[in-house]
Design a protein around this motif. Structure first.
Motif: not given
Length: 378
Positions: A242, A244, A279, A282
């Motif tokens: 995942d 996120k 940040n 991904s």
């Protein structure tokens, strides 16, 4: 006519360069042909296995002892006839498979030859260039070596870039084909087989309840195997990752899963993050998890280690990873020994894509040390 055009070595260098380009292109074209043939070979294997499973069902129906009042008694001859047809189809496909394997072996021998020519011509080009630099430049020897080194590195990088890009495309195609093959063989074919078994089950309920229960159990086991196969494919597709979630949480989750799966091995692990508001893209999270998974899988599969040390440093600009195990070590020529589609090759190509650095070394005393790092580019 300029001095360079009059220089015989310049003519030789140009001829060598053109010959190198020819052999390099031929080498890559043959690699592409082999990959296509291997794809056809995969498909042939799937067809053969499907026909063999179907034939077993018909053979089973034809050879089963039945009551004379069984609704299937009139179908015995038809089933045996269909089984013979399938046997002929399987034989034809196996002959085609053998021919295809021979063609692949011939092309791989040619590939090895062309690769030797590329290496030899590359070395010859370096020598010719060195001589040309010596004749055209009157600076000191250290300057000559420096200029020559820069030129050769640029040439090697250009060639390596072509080969790396091709290899990465091959690996992506191989992964997709492997997932598709798994879905076809372990899911689609099983479902088709189960449909046939359901038809058989309906007939058995009228003629042989005992065999009907056996078939019912087979169907249940088959469904469990389908679910396991789907889980494996989802795992290969990184479905469980995942992106996120924070990257350090993903790494913690991965290491914890390995610790639970291998309690006999102690994992000394730390993940240091300089910032907790990172940040991270991904794609970086997904690739890092995939690379760590590959390293741990190799350790548990090959090293026979009972202790692993893993240290991971994550910042907004860089990811640095060090993993050591106290196992049997790894040979220096591990890339030559491993198949071209192995996880270690994939690890090298992923690091290349990320513009990073990778070092793998080890022996019986120190085990295996894996160190890689790559910048985070935005």
């Amino acid at each position: 006519m300029t001095n360079e055009e009059q220089n015989p070595l310049s003519i030789i260098e140009e001829a060598n360069s053109k010959t190198l380009d020819y052999f390099n292109k031929t080498y890559l074209d043959n690699l592409e042909r082999v990959q296509k043939l291997k794809t056809e070979l995969f498909e042939l294997d799937i067809q053969i296995e499907t026909l063999q499973k179907t034939r077993e069902l018909y053979t089973y129906q034809g050879e089963d002892r039945r009551n004379v009042f069984s609704p299937l008694s009139d179908m015995r001859e038809a089933s045996l006839s269909r089984g013979n047809q399938l046997a002929e189809q399987i034989k034809a496909l196996e002959e085609a498979k053998e021919s295809l394997e021979n063609r692949i072996n011939q092309l791989e021998e040619a590939i090895a030859f062309y690769r030797e020519q590329v290496d030899m011509l590359s070395k010859a080009g370096k020598c010719i260039h060195t001589i040309l630099i010596g004749k055209d430049d009157n600076t000191n020897s250290s300057s000559e070596e420096q200029d020559n080194g820069i030129e050769f590195i640029e040439t090697a990088d250009q060639e390596d870039s072509t080969l790396h890009n091709y290899t990465m495309l091959q690996l992506e195609d191989y992964d997709r084909l492997r997932c598709a093959t798994s879905l076809n063989r372990n899911v689609k074919e099983e479902l088709i087989s189960n449909l046939n078994k359901l038809d058989v089950l309906k007939w058995l309920l009228h003629s042989d309840v005992g065999r009907a229960m056996v078939t019912l159990n087979e169907l249940h086991n088959s469904q469990e195997n389908i679910l396991k196969s789907l889980d494996r494919v989802l795992f290969q597709l990184d479905y469980n990752t995942d992106p996120k979630q924070p990257i350090w949480d993903q790494v913690d989750k991965l290491v914890d899963a390995y610790q639970k799966a291998h309690p006999e091995c102690m994992i000394d692990y730390s993940c240091d993050c300089t910032e907790h508001e990172l940040n991270i893209p991904s794609v970086i999270t997904t690739r890092l998890i995939a690379m760590l998974r590959e390293i741990f899988n190799n350790i548990f599969k090959h090293s026979n280690a009972n202790k692993i040390t893993a240290k991971i440093f994550i910042s907004s600009r860089l990811i640095d990873v060090y993993v050591n195990d106290n196992g049997v070590g790894i040979p220096e020529d591990y890339l030559d020994r491993a198949a071209w589609h192995s996880g270690l090759h994939k690890l090298h190509e992923t690091i290349y894509q990320l513009d990073g650095k990778l070092q793998i070394e080890g022996d019986l005393i120190s085990g295996t040390n894996v160190r890689f790092s790559f910048p985070i580019k935005r």
